[in-house]
Design an enzyme around this catalytic site. Structure first.
Site, PDB file in Angstrom:
ATOM      1  N   THR A 117      65.422 -71.877  31.726  1.00 49.12           N
ATOM      2  CA  THR A 117      65.125 -71.030  30.568  1.00 49.12           C
ATOM      3  C   THR A 117      66.131 -69.882  30.492  1.00 49.12           C
ATOM      4  O   THR A 117      66.860 -69.614  31.444  1.00 49.12           O
ATOM      5  CB  THR A 117      63.698 -70.413  30.644  1.00 49.12           C
ATOM      6  OG1 THR A 117      63.602 -69.589  31.813  1.00 49.12           O
ATOM      7  CG2 THR A 117      62.614 -71.476  30.699  1.00 49.12           C
ATOM      8  N   GLY A 118      66.144 -69.208  29.359  1.00 53.27           N
ATOM      9  CA  GLY A 118      66.870 -67.954  29.202  1.00 53.27           C
ATOM     10  C   GLY A 118      68.331 -68.013  29.582  1.00 53.27           C
ATOM     11  O   GLY A 118      69.073 -68.934  29.229  1.00 53.27           O
TER      12      GLY A 118
ATOM     13  N   PHE B 130      61.589 -74.376  38.835  1.00 53.05           N
ATOM     14  CA  PHE B 130      60.231 -74.591  39.337  1.00 53.05           C
ATOM     15  C   PHE B 130      59.328 -74.723  38.120  1.00 53.05           C
ATOM     16  O   PHE B 130      58.813 -73.733  37.601  1.00 53.05           O
ATOM     17  CB  PHE B 130      59.813 -73.415  40.214  1.00 53.05           C
ATOM     18  CG  PHE B 130      58.646 -73.699  41.127  1.00 53.05           C
ATOM     19  CD1 PHE B 130      58.190 -74.993  41.328  1.00 53.05           C
ATOM     20  CD2 PHE B 130      58.007 -72.664  41.793  1.00 53.05           C
ATOM     21  CE1 PHE B 130      57.129 -75.253  42.175  1.00 53.05           C
ATOM     22  CE2 PHE B 130      56.930 -72.910  42.637  1.00 53.05           C
ATOM     23  CZ  PHE B 130      56.504 -74.212  42.840  1.00 53.05           C
ATOM     24  N   GLU B 131      59.169 -75.932  37.629  1.00 51.59           N
ATOM     25  CA  GLU B 131      58.468 -76.176  36.374  1.00 51.59           C
ATOM     26  C   GLU B 131      57.337 -77.184  36.557  1.00 51.59           C
ATOM     27  O   GLU B 131      57.398 -78.048  37.432  1.00 51.59           O
ATOM     28  CB  GLU B 131      59.451 -76.681  35.311  1.00 51.59           C
ATOM     29  CG  GLU B 131      60.608 -75.741  35.022  1.00 51.59           C
ATOM     30  CD  GLU B 131      60.187 -74.436  34.366  1.00 51.59           C
ATOM     31  OE1 GLU B 131      59.023 -74.339  33.894  1.00 51.59           O
ATOM     32  OE2 GLU B 131      61.011 -73.499  34.319  1.00 51.59           O
TER      33      GLU B 131
ATOM     34  N   TYR C  76      69.468 -56.514  34.414  1.00 52.80           N
ATOM     35  CA  TYR C  76      69.431 -55.655  33.228  1.00 52.80           C
ATOM     36  C   TYR C  76      69.368 -54.215  33.714  1.00 52.80           C
ATOM     37  O   TYR C  76      68.563 -53.883  34.581  1.00 52.80           O
ATOM     38  CB  TYR C  76      68.217 -55.975  32.351  1.00 52.80           C
ATOM     39  CG  TYR C  76      68.086 -55.027  31.175  1.00 52.80           C
ATOM     40  CD1 TYR C  76      68.982 -55.100  30.112  1.00 52.80           C
ATOM     41  CD2 TYR C  76      67.106 -54.048  31.145  1.00 52.80           C
ATOM     42  CE1 TYR C  76      68.896 -54.223  29.044  1.00 52.80           C
ATOM     43  CE2 TYR C  76      67.007 -53.163  30.078  1.00 52.80           C
ATOM     44  CZ  TYR C  76      67.909 -53.263  29.027  1.00 52.80           C
ATOM     45  OH  TYR C  76      67.832 -52.384  27.975  1.00 52.80           O
TER      46      TYR C  76
ATOM     47  N   TYR D 106      62.314 -49.412  34.075  1.00 52.43           N
ATOM     48  CA  TYR D 106      63.238 -50.470  34.468  1.00 52.43           C
ATOM     49  C   TYR D 106      64.255 -49.964  35.484  1.00 52.43           C
ATOM     50  O   TYR D 106      64.099 -50.170  36.676  1.00 52.43           O
ATOM     51  CB  TYR D 106      63.931 -51.060  33.227  1.00 52.43           C
ATOM     52  CG  TYR D 106      64.119 -52.545  33.341  1.00 52.43           C
ATOM     53  CD1 TYR D 106      63.362 -53.427  32.588  1.00 52.43           C
ATOM     54  CD2 TYR D 106      65.048 -53.077  34.234  1.00 52.43           C
ATOM     55  CE1 TYR D 106      63.517 -54.799  32.711  1.00 52.43           C
ATOM     56  CE2 TYR D 106      65.208 -54.445  34.368  1.00 52.43           C
ATOM     57  CZ  TYR D 106      64.439 -55.298  33.599  1.00 52.43           C
ATOM     58  OH  TYR D 106      64.600 -56.659  33.747  1.00 52.43           O
TER      59      TYR D 106
ATOM     60  N   LYS E 241      66.878 -54.376  41.722  1.00 55.55           N
ATOM     61  CA  LYS E 241      68.173 -54.712  41.157  1.00 55.55           C
ATOM     62  C   LYS E 241      69.309 -53.995  41.894  1.00 55.55           C
ATOM     63  O   LYS E 241      70.421 -54.513  42.014  1.00 55.55           O
ATOM     64  CB  LYS E 241      68.210 -54.375  39.667  1.00 55.55           C
ATOM     65  CG  LYS E 241      67.188 -55.136  38.825  1.00 55.55           C
ATOM     66  CD  LYS E 241      67.318 -56.643  38.964  1.00 55.55           C
ATOM     67  CE  LYS E 241      66.401 -57.386  38.017  1.00 55.55           C
ATOM     68  NZ  LYS E 241      66.512 -58.848  38.143  1.00 55.55           N
TER      69      LYS E 241
END
Length: 392
Positions: A51-52, A74-75, A225, A235, A244
């Protein structure tokens, strides 16, 4: 099965296989429309590929540069009564498109934090590819089990140091309101670093190098991010931000430990977008709705695929990458520059329950949110009976 979106809070609990396939095809078409991209990767490992930004990286590698791609995700698979996760259908669509275009694509489904999956990936590389010259690390998970100790850690979305009160938008109730978040404990900060920091990225590179499957001058990047003033308290300067920061430590450690191979490791700071991860973070639905409004008016809005193509073209395989003082690749400048942030801040100060839909691009936010799960795409018949049992 006729599949309509079932939204609960910040997540959609089902997904549409045909819609996910259309979304993947749209991204592939964008990359192929760019023409010859020049020198790029040959054998790519994407950790968090479904994804993404991770999916966009896999698409760019394969359809932009003709690279062989090995993915880890991991789906959940579909059942007769329940759809698969969107990432499952995205991966199935990617495999189908890769096969049509004679592109190598293999995907290993399992816990990327575990040593067992690392061993399985290494065996696949030895069997099919020999070595890897680009490693993309794009994992977003609420928990991680340390393979050494067996202890499971859970991440926390909290400020650091003191409580924080700010505006947020409740997508369930269509309501702008204030939210107060209590500060994280030292343990919550440490646990978040264990889940979302650089330890696992570092362990992946160590395992690949030890197995002899990293190419000389291999490139690797982990996505992050950073944001600006409006999002820093939840964040950049919060538990997520502490995790991060640990990515920066890991990048330096990877370069140092694997200097014999001249491994090039960087954190890549990307712009804020609607993703399954960002939808769960307080403040972000409101902030993203406002930046979409401003950046679309400026003509600077980009989605995942545009951001990743830019990263490959200008930083990973460009001659003049944009680097900050922490040696990070910066692809977020169109969002974080002072002029754009001033416009966003002005809207932030004005926004209320009454004017939210006028001042923001929530319609754009909601469209992108539903699109993550394969809904709302043009050309897809959402009243049709579809088979959820898609495999790859």
């Amino acid at each position: 099965m006729v599949i309509k979106p079932k939204v609960r809070g910040f997540i959609c609990t089902n997904s549409h296989p045909v819609g996910c396939a259309a979304s993947v095809a749209e991204q592939i078409d964008y990359i192929r429309s760019q023409g010859e991209l020049g020198e790029g990767p040959k054998n790519v490992l994407v950790i968090g590929c479904s994804t993404g930004y991770g999916l966009a990286s896999r698409i760019t590698s394969a359809f932009g540069y003709g690279a062989k791609t090995l993915g880890v995700c991991f789906e959940k698979a579909p059942t007769e009564r329940k759809t698969a996760t969107a990432g499952w259908y995205n991966t199935a669509a990617f495999h189908q498109q890769a096969e049509k275009n004679d592109l190598y694509a293999k995907t290993i489904n399992g816990d990327a934090f575990s040593d067992e999956i690392k061993e399985e990936v290494i065996a696949q590389i030895k069997q099919d590819l020999g070595e890897i010259d680009l490693v993309i690390y794009s994992l977003a998970s609420p928990r991680r089990t340390d393979p050494v100790t067996g202890e499971t850690y859970r991440s926390t979305l909290k400020p650091v140091g003191q409580a924080y009160t700010t505006k947020t938008y409740d997508t369930d109730k269509d309501k702008v309101h204030d939210v107060t978040l209590e500060p994280a404990t030292d343990k919550e900060i440490a646990d978040t670093i264990k889940v979302m920091g650089g330890e696992d990225w570092e362990r992946w590179l160590d395992a690949l190098a030890e197995a002899g499957v990293l190419a000389e001058e291999c490139k690797t990047t982990a996505y992050t991010y950073i944001g600006k003033e409006l999002t820093w308290p939840i964040y950049g300067q919060a538990t997520i931000g502490k995790a991060k920061e640990d990515l920066d430590r890991a990048a330096a450690a990877i370069i140092h430990k694997h200097s014999d191979l001249r491994v090039d490791a960087h954190v890549s700071s990307l712009k804020a977008l609607v993703t399954q991860a960002s939808s769960a973070i307080p403040v972000m639905p409101l902030y993203i709705s406002l930046i979409y409004k401003v950046m679309k008016e400026e003509g600077t809005h980009e989605g995942c695929i545009e951001q990743i193509l830019g990263l490959y073209h200008t930083c990973l395989y460009g001659d003049e990458p944009t680097l900050d003082d922490m040696n990070r690749y910066r692809m977020d400048g169109k969002e974080t520059n002072e002029a754009t942030q001033a416009k966003i801040k002005a809207l932030w100060d004005q926004v209320t329950q009454e004017n939210f839909h006028e001042l923001s691009d929530y319609a754009g936010y909601n469209y992108e949110f539903l699109k993550l799960f394969g809904f709302g795409l043009e050309g897809v018949d959402y009243d049709a009976d579809v088979d959820p049992m898609v495999s790859w």
